[in-house]
Design a protein around this motif. Sequence first.
Motif, PDB file in Angstrom:
ATOM      1  N   GLU A 106       1.122  -1.239   0.102  1.00  0.00           N
ATOM      2  CA  GLU A 106      -0.110  -0.498  -0.077  1.00  0.00           C
ATOM      3  C   GLU A 106       0.824   1.221   0.026  1.00  0.00           C
ATOM      4  O   GLU A 106       0.502   2.354  -0.739  1.00  0.00           O
ATOM      5  N   GLN A 109       2.314   1.965  -3.399  1.00  0.00           N
ATOM      6  CA  GLN A 109       1.125   2.155  -4.382  1.00  0.00           C
ATOM      7  C   GLN A 109       0.299   3.656  -4.151  1.00  0.00           C
ATOM      8  O   GLN A 109       0.330   5.075  -4.867  1.00  0.00           O
ATOM      9  N   GLU A 110       0.258   4.259  -2.740  1.00  0.00           N
ATOM     10  CA  GLU A 110      -0.042   5.277  -2.251  1.00  0.00           C
ATOM     11  C   GLU A 110       0.473   6.783  -2.707  1.00  0.00           C
ATOM     12  O   GLU A 110       0.413   8.398  -3.002  1.00  0.00           O
ATOM     13  N   TRP A 111       2.569   6.706  -2.134  1.00  0.00           N
ATOM     14  CA  TRP A 111       3.425   7.650  -2.189  1.00  0.00           C
ATOM     15  C   TRP A 111       3.256   8.230  -4.288  1.00  0.00           C
ATOM     16  O   TRP A 111       3.557   6.831  -4.712  1.00  0.00           O
ATOM     17  N   LYS A 112       3.638   9.483  -4.311  1.00  0.00           N
ATOM     18  CA  LYS A 112       3.326   9.598  -5.443  1.00  0.00           C
ATOM     19  C   LYS A 112       4.403  10.417  -5.307  1.00  0.00           C
ATOM     20  O   LYS A 112       4.661  11.620  -5.307  1.00  0.00           O
ATOM     21  N   ARG A 133       3.333   7.340   9.154  1.00  0.00           N
ATOM     22  CA  ARG A 133       1.948   5.761   9.157  1.00  0.00           C
ATOM     23  C   ARG A 133       2.267   4.553   9.667  1.00  0.00           C
ATOM     24  O   ARG A 133       1.850   4.126  10.017  1.00  0.00           O
ATOM     25  N   LYS A 266       3.627   0.816 -11.284  1.00  0.00           N
ATOM     26  CA  LYS A 266       2.101   0.436  -9.785  1.00  0.00           C
ATOM     27  C   LYS A 266       1.561  -0.719 -10.377  1.00  0.00           C
ATOM     28  O   LYS A 266       1.451  -1.401  -9.513  1.00  0.00           O
TER      29      LYS A 266
END
Length: 571
Positions: A106, A109-112, A133, A266
Motif C-alpha cells: 500500500e 502504491q499510495e506515495w507519489k 504511517r 505500479k
Amino acid sequence: MVVDGFEIVDEISNIEHGFSKARWGRRATTTVDCEKISNMNDEVDVLIVGAGFGGMYMLHKVRELGLSAQVFEAGDGVGGTWYWNRYPGARCDVESLEYSYSFDAELQQEWKWSERYTSQPEILEYANHVADRFDLRRDIEFSTRVEHTHWNEATNRWGVSTDTGRTCSAQFVVMATGCLSSANVPDFPGIDDFAGEVYHTGRWPHEGVDFAGKRVGVIGTGSSGIQSIPVIAEQCADLTVFQRTPNYSIPAHNGSIDSQYEAEVKADYAEFRDENRQMNGGFGARSGFHDEPSIGYAEEERRARFEQQWQRGGFAFMRAFNDLMIDDTSNATARAFVRDKIAAVVDDPETAALLTPVPTQVIGCKRICLDTYYFETYNHDHVHLVDVSTAPIETFTPTGLRTGGVEYDFDCVVLATGFDAMTGTLTRIDIRGVDDEALTDAWSAGPVNYLGLQVPGFPNLFTITGPGSPSVLTNMIVAIEHHVEWISDCIEHLAATGLSTISAAPDAAATWVDHVNDVADMTLMPTCNSWYLGANIPGKTRVFMPLIGLPPYAEKCTEVAQAGYEGFILA
Ligand code: NA7
C-alpha cells in the motif's frame, strides 16, 4: 558529578546497566556523569542506532516480531542521509520509483513522486510520511548521539550510552548508521581563522544558505560538488571551484515523472522490484541494460549505443555493455565518449581540458555522478575553475584561501569533500566487544566482517549495509531491506531455538574479507583512489569495502541462514 572513568569503575559496576567494570576502566580518558549513569535503567530487546531508512525499517520489523526496541538518532528528525545532506541540488541518483521501500504494497502504491530523480526535500518528506504511517516516532529518541556501546559478557547484553545521558541495555544492537554519514573535513591549515562562513555539504544548515551577492568557493567535485555547483552558481555573485580530480558525470535528464511509466510500474510493482533485485546493483532493470560485451561492435555501432544510453541519462550509460567494468579496453571506449561530450559542452578549451579526466582514468571506478547542467555551468563568466591537483590548498586565510601562491577571497566556502565512508561512523562510536576489544582495534587493518553483517568478537551486534556487503554499490534501499529482513529472521531464529547470542566466526570473516577483495580485483574498481577503498581519508587502510554483486550475495546470505547460520557461532 563528573569524574574520570577510572575512579568510578567500582561504583558503576554495581549497577544493573550492562557495562562491566573492566570496560570503563580501560577508558581512562573518558569522563562520565555519574548521575546520568545511575539513570541507566532502560532495557529493550533491540537497540537501533540511527533513524534513516535502515533504522526505520528495522524498528518496524522488530515490532512485528513482538520485541521491544529503542532507536537513538543524532538528528532531530528521521531520514538519515536525507536529513543531513540538504545542500542545494541534493538529489538521489537512483530513480524515485526504485529508491523507495518495497516492503509494504500500500505504501508504494499510495506515495507519489514528482520527479524522475527525487530531490532531497521530497525524500525527506517521504521518510517522515513513513515514520508517521507506521507510528515509528514513539520509539525514537531524537537529538541523541550514541557514544559508547559495550558488551557485557556476564549478562550477554549490550550497554549503550549517549551524549544526552540516556542509556539503554539491549540484547541486540543494530547499527543503522549509514555508509556516508561521517563528514570528511580535511585538515586545512588556518580554516578556523577564515572570517567567512564554511559549510560541509553533508552537514547543511536547516535554514539554508543565502548565496545572493556572495563570492563563494567550492572545494570538491564529487557527486555533492557536481550537484550543488550549478545551483550555487545560479544564486551567487561569483563562484570558484577547486578541483583535485576531474570526474565523469552523466546528465540525469531529470524532469517530472512520466505518469504513463509510473502507472506501468505500479500496475505490477512487485514484479518490477523483483526484476531490479536481479540486477547487480539492485536497480535499473528497465534502463536499457545491454547484456553483451562491447567487443565485436564496430566503433560507429558502439557510439550509437553509448549515445542512446546517454540520452536515457544517469547510470543507464554504464549499462550500455556488460563488460565496461571488467575490461579496460571496453571501459576506454566509454570514457572516450564522455571526454568528447565534455569537450563539446564547455566553451573554453582550457577549462574543458581541466574538467576532463585523463584518458587512463577508469569511468565507474569512482561512483559515477549524475548532473544537471554541471559542465555547462563553467560557460558562465562568473564561474571559475582552479586545479589543485598539483598545488594543493596551502592554507585558509582570514579572507579566503591560498593555493599555488595565489590568494582567493570569499564570503563563504563550501566543503564538498565527502565522507569517511562505510566505517567512519562506526569507528567514531566507542564500540567494545568480547574481552573489551575496541572496534577500532579489530578494524585496524580494515573492516573485518562476515557478510557485512557482523564483526567477530562483537556478538549480537549487526551492521545494516556494513562493509563487506553490496551496500553502496546498490540501490541502498534494496540493500537495506535485504539486511533488515535477514537480521530480523536471525533474531527470530535465535528466539525460536532458545539461543541468546550469535557472532561471526573469525575464520569465516577472514575468508569473507578476502572474497570481497578477490571479487573487486576481477574488476576495474580498485584502480583508482576511491572512497570504496578508503583512499580519500589520509591514513585509512586501503581495503575494498563493498562487495560487488547483489544477487549472488543475497543467495549466499540465504544459504548461510538455511545451513543453520554457517560461519556464525550461535550460543
Ligand atoms: P566524494 O565523492 O568523496 O567527493 C569529494 C570531493 O572532494 C572529491 O572531488 C575530492 O577530490 C575532493 N577533496 C577531498 N579532499 C580534498 C582536499 N583536501 N583538497 C581538495 N579536494 C578534496 O564525496 P561526495 O560527497 O561528493 O559524494 C559521496 C557520495 O555521496 C557519492 O559517491 C554518492 O554516492 C553520494 P579527489 O577526487 O579525492 O581528488
